[in-house]
Design a protein around this motif. Structure first.
Motif, PDB file in Angstrom:
ATOM      1  N   TYR A  80      -7.151  -4.963  -5.865  1.00  0.00           N
ATOM      2  CA  TYR A  80      -6.841  -3.540  -5.733  1.00  0.00           C
ATOM      3  C   TYR A  80      -7.929  -2.883  -4.912  1.00  0.00           C
ATOM      4  N   GLY A  81      -7.613  -1.727  -4.341  1.00  0.00           N
ATOM      5  CA  GLY A  81      -8.593  -1.022  -3.533  1.00  0.00           C
ATOM      6  C   GLY A  81      -8.016   0.245  -2.933  1.00  0.00           C
ATOM      7  N   ALA A  82      -8.770   0.801  -2.003  1.00  0.00           N
ATOM      8  CA  ALA A  82      -8.378   2.041  -1.339  1.00  0.00           C
ATOM      9  C   ALA A  82      -8.972   2.054   0.057  1.00  0.00           C
ATOM     10  N   GLY A  83      -8.406   2.907   0.897  1.00  0.00           N
ATOM     11  CA  GLY A  83      -8.916   3.011   2.255  1.00  0.00           C
ATOM     12  C   GLY A  83      -8.404   4.251   2.949  1.00  0.00           C
ATOM     13  N   VAL A  84      -8.819   4.372   4.201  1.00  0.00           N
ATOM     14  CA  VAL A  84      -8.363   5.464   5.050  1.00  0.00           C
ATOM     15  C   VAL A  84      -8.048   4.886   6.426  1.00  0.00           C
ATOM     16  N   GLU A  85      -6.924   5.334   6.997  1.00  0.00           N
ATOM     17  CA  GLU A  85      -6.521   4.918   8.340  1.00  0.00           C
ATOM     18  C   GLU A  85      -6.398   6.164   9.208  1.00  0.00           C
ATOM     19  N   VAL A  86      -6.962   6.097  10.423  1.00  0.00           N
ATOM     20  CA  VAL A  86      -7.039   7.255  11.309  1.00  0.00           C
ATOM     21  C   VAL A  86      -6.475   6.881  12.675  1.00  0.00           C
ATOM     22  N   ALA A  87      -5.640   7.756  13.230  1.00  0.00           N
ATOM     23  CA  ALA A  87      -5.127   7.569  14.591  1.00  0.00           C
ATOM     24  C   ALA A  87      -6.239   7.938  15.580  1.00  0.00           C
ATOM     25  N   ILE A  88      -6.587   7.002  16.448  1.00  0.00           N
ATOM     26  CA  ILE A  88      -7.613   7.235  17.464  1.00  0.00           C
ATOM     27  C   ILE A  88      -6.957   7.704  18.760  1.00  0.00           C
ATOM     28  N   ARG A  91       0.829  -1.204   0.000  1.00  0.00           N
ATOM     29  CA  ARG A  91       0.000   0.000   0.000  1.00  0.00           C
ATOM     30  C   ARG A  91       0.858   1.246   0.000  1.00  0.00           C
ATOM     31  N   VAL A  92       0.319   2.288  -0.610  1.00  0.00           N
ATOM     32  CA  VAL A  92       0.970   3.588  -0.711  1.00  0.00           C
ATOM     33  C   VAL A  92      -0.048   4.624  -0.254  1.00  0.00           C
ATOM     34  N   GLY A  93       0.377   5.529   0.635  1.00  0.00           N
ATOM     35  CA  GLY A  93      -0.589   6.474   1.176  1.00  0.00           C
ATOM     36  C   GLY A  93      -0.109   7.909   1.197  1.00  0.00           C
ATOM     37  N   LEU A  94      -1.084   8.801   1.377  1.00  0.00           N
ATOM     38  CA  LEU A  94      -0.839  10.230   1.531  1.00  0.00           C
ATOM     39  C   LEU A  94      -1.425  10.682   2.860  1.00  0.00           C
ATOM     40  N   PRO A  95      -0.649  11.435   3.653  1.00  0.00           N
ATOM     41  CA  PRO A  95      -1.175  11.891   4.941  1.00  0.00           C
ATOM     42  C   PRO A  95      -2.254  12.962   4.761  1.00  0.00           C
ATOM     43  N   TYR A 101      -5.056   5.788   1.424  1.00  0.00           N
ATOM     44  CA  TYR A 101      -4.095   4.933   0.743  1.00  0.00           C
ATOM     45  C   TYR A 101      -4.739   4.131  -0.378  1.00  0.00           C
ATOM     46  N   ALA A 102      -3.896   3.709  -1.304  1.00  0.00           N
ATOM     47  CA  ALA A 102      -4.256   2.762  -2.364  1.00  0.00           C
ATOM     48  C   ALA A 102      -3.499   1.478  -2.079  1.00  0.00           C
ATOM     49  N   THR A 103      -4.108   0.358  -2.410  1.00  0.00           N
ATOM     50  CA  THR A 103      -3.494  -0.932  -2.150  1.00  0.00           C
ATOM     51  C   THR A 103      -3.684  -1.839  -3.357  1.00  0.00           C
ATOM     52  N   GLY A 104      -2.776  -2.770  -3.551  1.00  0.00           N
ATOM     53  CA  GLY A 104      -2.891  -3.705  -4.660  1.00  0.00           C
ATOM     54  C   GLY A 104      -1.907  -4.846  -4.524  1.00  0.00           C
ATOM     55  N   GLY A 105      -2.191  -5.929  -5.251  1.00  0.00           N
ATOM     56  CA  GLY A 105      -1.309  -7.089  -5.215  1.00  0.00           C
ATOM     57  C   GLY A 105      -1.930  -8.286  -5.903  1.00  0.00           C
ATOM     58  N   VAL A 106      -1.499  -9.466  -5.495  1.00  0.00           N
ATOM     59  CA  VAL A 106      -2.000 -10.711  -6.081  1.00  0.00           C
ATOM     60  C   VAL A 106      -3.053 -11.324  -5.160  1.00  0.00           C
ATOM     61  N   ALA A 107      -3.962 -12.101  -5.769  1.00  0.00           N
ATOM     62  CA  ALA A 107      -5.041 -12.741  -5.015  1.00  0.00           C
ATOM     63  C   ALA A 107      -5.146 -14.206  -5.432  1.00  0.00           C
ATOM     64  N   TYR A 108      -5.627 -15.032  -4.505  1.00  0.00           N
ATOM     65  CA  TYR A 108      -5.828 -16.464  -4.741  1.00  0.00           C
ATOM     66  C   TYR A 108      -7.204 -16.846  -4.203  1.00  0.00           C
TER      67      TYR A 108
END
Length: 105
Positions: free
Chosen positions: A59-67, A11-15, A23-30
């Motif tokens: 592939y996908g995207a998400g958001v991560e937040v410090a609680i 994954r690669v993200g921007l603050p 962030y955006a994420t991607g890779g291989v799946a089985y």
């Protein structure tokens, strides 16, 4: 029946300020799929099953937040895309929306 779904992703993200990251994420799946079918002629019933293993991509995207200082929360959407199974006209895909918590020591 989808009996297994696995991924290996980066994954690669921007603050977004000091407490969040998009962030955006991607890779291989089985995946491993099992299908069952049965037919009867009124006297005899015949049942069959077939199991297929397939590699694809995710592939996908998400958001991560410090609680807190040690606790983060995340929500992400993923699309698992697999090829043409059993020579049908449609590709097989699985869409997942998930949330999670992480504790950092």
């Amino acid at each position: 029946d989808n009996t297994s779904l696995s991924t290996v992703r980066g994954r690669v993200g921007l603050p977004l300020g000091s407490a969040a990251m998009v962030y955006a994420t991607g890779g291989v799946a089985y995946t491993r799929l099992t299908a069952w079918a049965s037919a009867t002629n009124g006297i005899h019933t015949d049942s069959r099953s077939v199991t297929v293993s397939e590699w694809g991509y995710v592939y996908g995207a998400g958001v991560e937040v410090a609680i807190t200082e040690h606790l983060t929360g995340r929500i992400e959407g993923l699309r698992h895309q697999f090829g043409n199974l059993n020579h049908t006209t449609e590709d097989y895909r699985v869409d997942v929306l998930r949330a999670g918590l992480a504790y950092r020591f």
